[in-house]
Design an enzyme around this catalytic site. Structure first.
Site, short mmCIF file in Angstrom:
data_model
loop_
_atom_site.label_atom_id
_atom_site.label_comp_id
_atom_site.label_asym_id
_atom_site.label_seq_id
_atom_site.Cartn_x
_atom_site.Cartn_y
_atom_site.Cartn_z
N LYS A 1 37.06 31.14 40.03
CA LYS A 1 38.26 31.41 40.84
C LYS A 1 38.79 30.10 41.45
O LYS A 1 39.99 29.86 41.50
CB LYS A 1 37.95 32.44 41.93
N TYR B 1 31.32 33.41 39.39
CA TYR B 1 32.60 34.09 39.64
C TYR B 1 33.44 33.26 40.61
O TYR B 1 34.59 32.93 40.33
CB TYR B 1 32.37 35.49 40.22
N SER C 1 40.06 34.28 45.44
CA SER C 1 39.05 35.11 46.08
C SER C 1 38.39 34.39 47.24
O SER C 1 38.25 33.17 47.24
CB SER C 1 37.96 35.46 45.05
#
Ligand code: WQD
Length: 329
Positions: free
Chosen positions: A151, A147, A123
């Protein structure tokens, strides 16, 4: 690069918004697909009847080893993960459990069974709040959300497994994904700008613009939007690249269009798609939003022979068409 011989690819998260498109792009490239999904957020109807489906949690190493051993796969495309930035701040341990444990368990299963090739869904969130005109794959990776951190850790997992165990990994750093490759494949999530704006329109309320006092041309945040169908095609190219790369290789590519669009520009596209002024309302900033993040896509063009073809109008028009055909419950 000689075309990859058709093979069988295990796709984790194939019942999701992006995964459902990746199924079709892999099939379009002549490959068989086996989907693993726990259906925690995925939708079973998005998996075509001709695609083998195994309901399992990717962080279950035994289950993943069994799936890999029972299907002679060419490689794995790993999408299964939790992906809501705000939710990751409230429930970071869930994100580490799903996203990091999932990557580790999958890598262990691949090594157990001797599966070499992996395409990993990463991402743009790995770059965090970066202040450059165009982000390159060499830009600093300093995620600012759990998050984004999960990743990036996933990239390290596959990179170190590649070096130690001879895997070949291509990581795709998704920028802002939008649109639908078909009316039955829309994004029904409640986390990103386009579906949130469409939801507001469908409910007859004003969509919200999170801040208009950023140092950008119109004061609203600028992002790099990429059509989900283009993103899916990048996965087929990445599968080919992983399978033809030498063992022990790891490479990450930005997957965007290299073109910035502001929140107000997206709202204007939504007004065009729905045929009336949606009268978006400017409210306060959302914490943690960088003013601008747009990716250089030269590496993906040169390394994968891929570029995003569809524009913002295609994304919003297709998203609205899918929303009307399959209104989220
Ligand atoms: C976009 C812009 C908001 C909703 C995304 C994904 C993340 C990762 C990177 C894949 C921001 C503004 C939003 C609304 C608004 N992609 N906004 N009103 O935060 O850029 O991150 O891309 O891994 O998973 O989340 O995307 O769609 O949440 O926000 O003004 O109702 O739209 O402030 O500037 P974001 P987003």
């Amino acid at each position: 690069m000689p075309p990859l011989q058709p093979g069988t690819w295990l796709l984790t998260g194939g019942a999701g918004y992006i995964g459902a498109h990746v199924i079709r792009s892999l099939q379009g490239a002549g490959h068989e697909v086996v989907v693993v999904d726990d259906l925690s957020t995925g939708v079973r109807r998005k998996i075509p009847a001709d695609v083998a489906f195994v309901r399992a949690d990717v962080s279950d190493r035994v289950a993943m080893t069994r799936v890999l051993a029972s299907h002679a796969v060419t490689g794995v495309v790993h999408l299964a993960a939790k992906k809501a930035v705000g939710e990751s701040v409230e429930h970071p341990l869930d994100y580490y459990r799903h996203n990091v444990d999932g990557a580790v368990a999958l890598a262990e299963a691949m090594v157990d069974v001797g599966v070499r090739n992996v395409v990993y869904s990463s991402s743009a969130a790995v770059y965090g709040d970066i202040d450059v005109d165009l982000v390159t794959e060499q830009s600093a990776t300093v995620p600012v959300s759990p998050y984004g951190q999960t990743k990036l850790i996933g990239e390290w997992v596959f990179q170190d497994a590649a070096v130690a165990h001879g895997l070949s990994c291509v990581a795709l750093r998704y920028f802002n994904v939008a649109g639908a490759g078909g009316d039955d494949l829309g994004d029904t999530g409640a986390f990103n700008l386009v579906p949130l704006a469409l939801r507001a329109v469908a409910q007859g309320v004003r969509p919200q613009v999170f801040g208009a006092d950023y140092p950008t041309p119109d004061g609203t945040c600028v992002r790099d939007y990429i059509h989900v169908a283009d993103l899916a095609e990048a996965h087929a190219a990445a599968a080919e690249a992983a399978a033809s790369a030498p063992s022990g290789g790891f490479v990450a590519y930005n997957i965007g269009r290299g073109v910035g669009a502001s929140v107000l520009e997206v709202m204007a596209q939504v007004s065009r798609a729905v045929g009336r002024d949606i009268d978006a309302e400017v409210v306060g900033r959302r914490p943690g939003d960088p003013a601008r993040i747009v990716g250089s896509v030269a590496a993906a063009r040169d390394g994968l022979g891929w570029i995003g073809e569809r524009d913002l109008g295609d994304m919003v028009t297709s998203a609205w068409s899918a929303w009307q055909a399959y209104p989220p419950t």
